[in-house]
Design an enzyme around this catalytic site. Structure first.
Site, PDB file in Angstrom:
ATOM      1  N   ASP A 237       7.959  58.230  48.096  1.00 10.06           N
ATOM      2  CA  ASP A 237       8.313  57.115  48.973  1.00 10.06           C
ATOM      3  C   ASP A 237       9.651  57.486  49.611  1.00 10.06           C
ATOM      4  OD1 ASP A 237       6.116  55.841  47.976  1.00 10.06           O
ATOM      5  OD2 ASP A 237       7.202  54.272  46.909  1.00 10.06           O
ATOM      6  N   ASP A 399      -2.278  47.941  49.143  1.00 15.28           N
ATOM      7  CA  ASP A 399      -1.213  47.409  48.287  1.00 15.28           C
ATOM      8  C   ASP A 399      -1.651  46.047  47.731  1.00 15.28           C
ATOM      9  OD1 ASP A 399       0.691  49.548  48.953  1.00 15.28           O
ATOM     10  OD2 ASP A 399       0.775  48.613  50.926  1.00 15.28           O
TER      11      ASP A 399
END
Ligand code: 1PR
Length: 548
Positions: A237, A399
Site C-alpha cells: 500500500d 473492500d
C-alpha cells in the site's frame, strides 16, 4: 546484432525491453516495414485478443513483412498471443485467419472445471529431444523445478505434433506451452515475467546463432500432473506521507496512522520505499507484486502521476507480474483535461504494469449493471480496459466488511451466510457489504453481487480484501473467501489477515483460491516470504521455488 521488438501498443512491453537489457542486449521497436527487413532477430510479444492482434498486423502491413521475415530463416520469437497468431485461427475471434504456420486452432479453456483465465506459474514438459546444437538454442525443461508465468484463457490443445516443443497441463487439459520449428520459437508463457527461469529462456533465444539442427521426437509424458502453483503475492500500500514522500504504509483495518508520536500527532506509518521493497520481495520469491496507491493524487497531469515512476523503476529489476491499483477511473487531471480510465490504465501498462486493479469504480459499475437489468453498455472502465488489453489485465479489488443480522430475512436483498463467528449482539448471520473510497463509504451492494457483476463485465481476477481482518494477523476470513470463490469462475486472490505460515495452508486447503496475498507480515519481516514457500512445499503444495 540488430534485435527488434514488434509492438502494436496493446500492453506492457517495457518489461520485455528491460529483461532483454538486463541480459546485456539492446532492442529497438519496429517503426516501419524496413525495420523488419533489417532485423537480425525479431521478438513479437502479442497482447490483447487474437482478432485485434491480426487486425493490427494487417492494418500496418506487418503480417506480410512477418511472413517474409520468417521465410528468410532469421530467428523469430513469439510470446503469448505472439505464439497464437502463428496458428490458423482461434475460437476467440471466429473467422479471423492467423498466419497459419502451425496447422492448429487455438481453443478456449473449459471454465466449468476450473478458474479461467489460467493465470500463474506452471511447469512444462519438453516434447522433443533436440538434435545437434539445439539445446543451446533453447532450454526450458520440465524435469527441473522451473516454472513459467502463464496468463491466458485460450490455448493450443496438445496433440504431440512434431512442432510442439513443450506442453503444460491445466486441470484436465493438456496444452502447448511452446512451439519450435526451424528458426521459429514461441512461448505461450511470458519469459519476461517468469523470474530467472524466464530470463534463461530469453537468453537462449538471444544467444542462438541461426537455424537449429534436426529435431528428434520422443514420447511425451501423457500423465504429466498439473503443476500450476499456488501464488504468493506481496502487496504494497503506497501513499504520500506528511512530508510528501511516497512510502509503503500499512493499516490496521485500513487506518494507516500511528498514534504513538510523543506530541500526540498522527504519522502515516512508513515501512519503506516502494521500489526497494518490491525488489526485495522479488528476490525472496514473490510470485507477483501488487502496488495499491491509496493516496488520491489530485491536480496532477496524468504523465506526472508518481506511481508511473515507481512502476518504471520497479520493472527494471523485478521480473514477475506487477499490478497497480488505486485511482483507475475517469479523472480530471491538473490541466483540467478529462482523462478516461482507459488512458490512465494505458499509462500504467506502458510504465511496466501487467494488470490494473479497480476498486471504487468497480462498485459503481456493478451498481449501474444491476440498475440497468444487467445490460452491458461497453462504457465502463472494466469493459473498456478488458477489451483493449484482455480480461487478464483487469483485477477488481474488493473492500468488504461484515454486517451482522439476526436472520437472512433481516437482509432480504443480500446474500446472507450463517457464521461461526457471531456478532457483538450474538447475531448468527452476516453479509458482506462492499465499500468505496478506501473503506470510508459503505454501499448497498454485497460481495456476491459485486463479484458476479464484475465477472460479467469482463474482470479477469478478484483481489479479495477484508476490512475486518486487515492488519489483524488473525488469519484470512474463510467464510468470506468461500462465498466469493463459489460465486465466480475467475481466479480469486485471498487477502487480509495473514499472520503465520499456517494461515496460507488453511486458506488454500479450505477455500481452493488460486493465490494468497499478504502485506504487514512481510513488511515487518515477521514472516519472511521464503518461509511461507518452504512451509507450503513441506505440505506438498505446488509452489514456485525461490530462485537464486
Ligand atoms: O478505489 O480504485 O481508487 O482503489 C483504492 C485501492 O486502495 C483499493 O484496492 C483499496 O483496497 C486500497 N486501499 C484504500 N485505502 C486503503 C487503506 O488501507 N486505508 N488499502 C487501502 C487496502 C488492504 C490490502 C492489504 C491487505 C493485506 N489495504 O491492500 O494489503 O489487507 O494486509 P495484511 O496482510 O497486513 O492483513 P480505488
Amino acid at each position: 546484432m540488430t534485435i527488434y521488438l514488434l509492438d502494436y501498443g496493446a500492453g506492457n512491453v517495457r518489461s520485455l525491453v528491460n529483461a532483454v537489457c538486463k541480459l546485456g542486449y539492446a532492442i529497438r521497436p519496429v517503426e516501419s516495414l524496413e525495420d523488419i527487413d533489417k532485423a537480425e532477430k525479431l521478438i513479437f510479444p502479442g497482447v490483447g485478443a487474437f482478432g485485434s492482434a491480426m487486425e493490427r498486423l494487417a492494418a500496418t502491413g506487418y503480417d506480410k513483412a512477418l511472413e517474409k521475415y520468417i521465410a528468410s530463416g532469421r530467428p523469430f520469437m513469439g510470446i503469448c498471443v505472439g505464439m497464437q497468431v502463428l496458428c490458423e485461427g482461434s475460437e476467440e475471434s471466429p473467422g479471423v485467419k492467423g498466419l497459419g504456420l502451425f496447422p492448429t486452432t487455438v481453443k478456449k479453456f473449459d471454465s466449468s472445471t476450473k478458474a479461467v483465465p489460467h493465470m500463474g506459474w506452471n511447469g512444462t514438459t519438453v516434447q522433443q529431444e533436440q538434435g545437434s546444437g539445439a539445446e543451446a538454442w533453447i532450454n526450458h525443461a520440465g524435469e527441473d523445478e522451473s516454472r513459467y508465468y502463464f496468463v491466458h484463457s485460450y490455448a493450443v490443445p496438445a496433440t504431440d505434433a512434431d512442432w510442439e516443443f513443450s506442453t503444460s497441463r491445466y486441470g484436465e487439459e493438456r496444452f502447448v506451452a511452446s512451439v519450435r520449428r526451424g528458426n521459429v520459437f514461441a512461448t505461450q508463457f511470458h519469459p519476461e515475467k517468469s523470474g530467472w527461469a524466464g530470463l534463461k529462456v530469453l537468453r537462449s533465444f538471444l544467444e542462438c546463432d541461426g537455424v537449429v539442427g534436426e529435431q528428434r521426437r520422443v514420447a511425451s509424458t501423457l500423465a504429466t500432473p498439473d503443476r500450476l502453483t499456488k501464488r504468493i503475492i506481496a502487496c504494497l500500500d503506497v501513499r504520500a506521507n506528511d512530508q510528501g514522500d511516497l512510502v509503503v504504509t500499512k493499516g490496521d483495518q485500513y487506518d494507516v496512522r500511528d498514534r504513538t508520536a510523543a506530541d500526540g500527532s498522527e504519522e502515516v506509518r512508513n515501512l519503506g520505499q516502494p521500489v526497494d521493497l518490491a525488489r526485495r520481495y522479488f528476490e525472496h520469491g514473490a510470485d507477483e507484486v501488487a502496488f495499491l496507491n491509496i493516496t488520491a493524487f489530485r491536480d496532477l497531469p496524468l504523465e506526472d502521476l508518481p506511481m508511473l515512476e515507481v512502476l518504471k523503476r520497479t520493472s527494471e529489476s523485478v521480473f514477475v507480474p506487477l499490478t497497480i491499483g488505486g485511482g483507475i477511473r475517469d479523472l480530471v487531471d491538473g490541466t483540467g483535461r478529462v482523462v478516461p480510465a482507459l488512458a490512465v490504465a494505458g499509462a500504467y501498462f506502458r510504465s511496466g504494469a501487467d494488470k490494473v486493479s479497480i476498486g471504487s469504480d468497480a462498485v459503481y459499475a456493478a451498481e449501474a449493471y444491476f440498475a440497468s437489468e444487467k445490460r452491458l453498455t461497453g462504457t465502463t472502465a472494466i469493459e473498456q480496459i478488458a477489451k483493449a488489453y484482455g480480461v487478464q489485465a483487469v483485477v477488481v479489488s474488493v473492500d468488504p466488511r461484515r454486517v451482522y443480522v439476526d436472520s437472512p430475512e433481516s437482509a432480504p436483498t443480500h446474500n446472507v451466510i450463517r457464521t461461526d463467528f457471531p456478532g457483538p449482539k450474538g447475531e448468527r448471520f452476516c453479509w458482506y457489504q462492499c465499500t468505496v473510497k478506501g473503506g470510508r463509504e459503505g454501499r448497498d451492494i454485497d460481495v456476491v453481487q459485486l463479484v458476479s457483476a464484475v465477472e460479467a463485465l469482463g474482470a479477469g481476477e478478484i483481489l479479495l480484501n477484508c476490512m475486518d481482518k486487515d492488519g489483524t494477523n488473525s488469519g484470512y476470513d474463510l467464510e468470506l473467501i468461500t462465498q466469493v470463490r463459489n460465486a465466480v469462475s475467475i481466479p480469486v486472490i485471498a487477502s487480509s489477515g495473514a499472520g503465520r505460515v499456517e494461515h496460507f495452508d488453511e486458506v488454500f486447503r479450505k477455500t481452493n483460491v488460486e493465490a494468497a496475498l499478504a502485506a504487514g507480515i512481510f513488511h515487518r519481516e515477521e514472516v519472511p516470504l521464503q518461509s511461507v514457500k518452504t512451509y507450503l512445499r513441506g505440505k506438498a503444495y505446488q509452489v514456485r521455488a525461490v530462485e537464486p
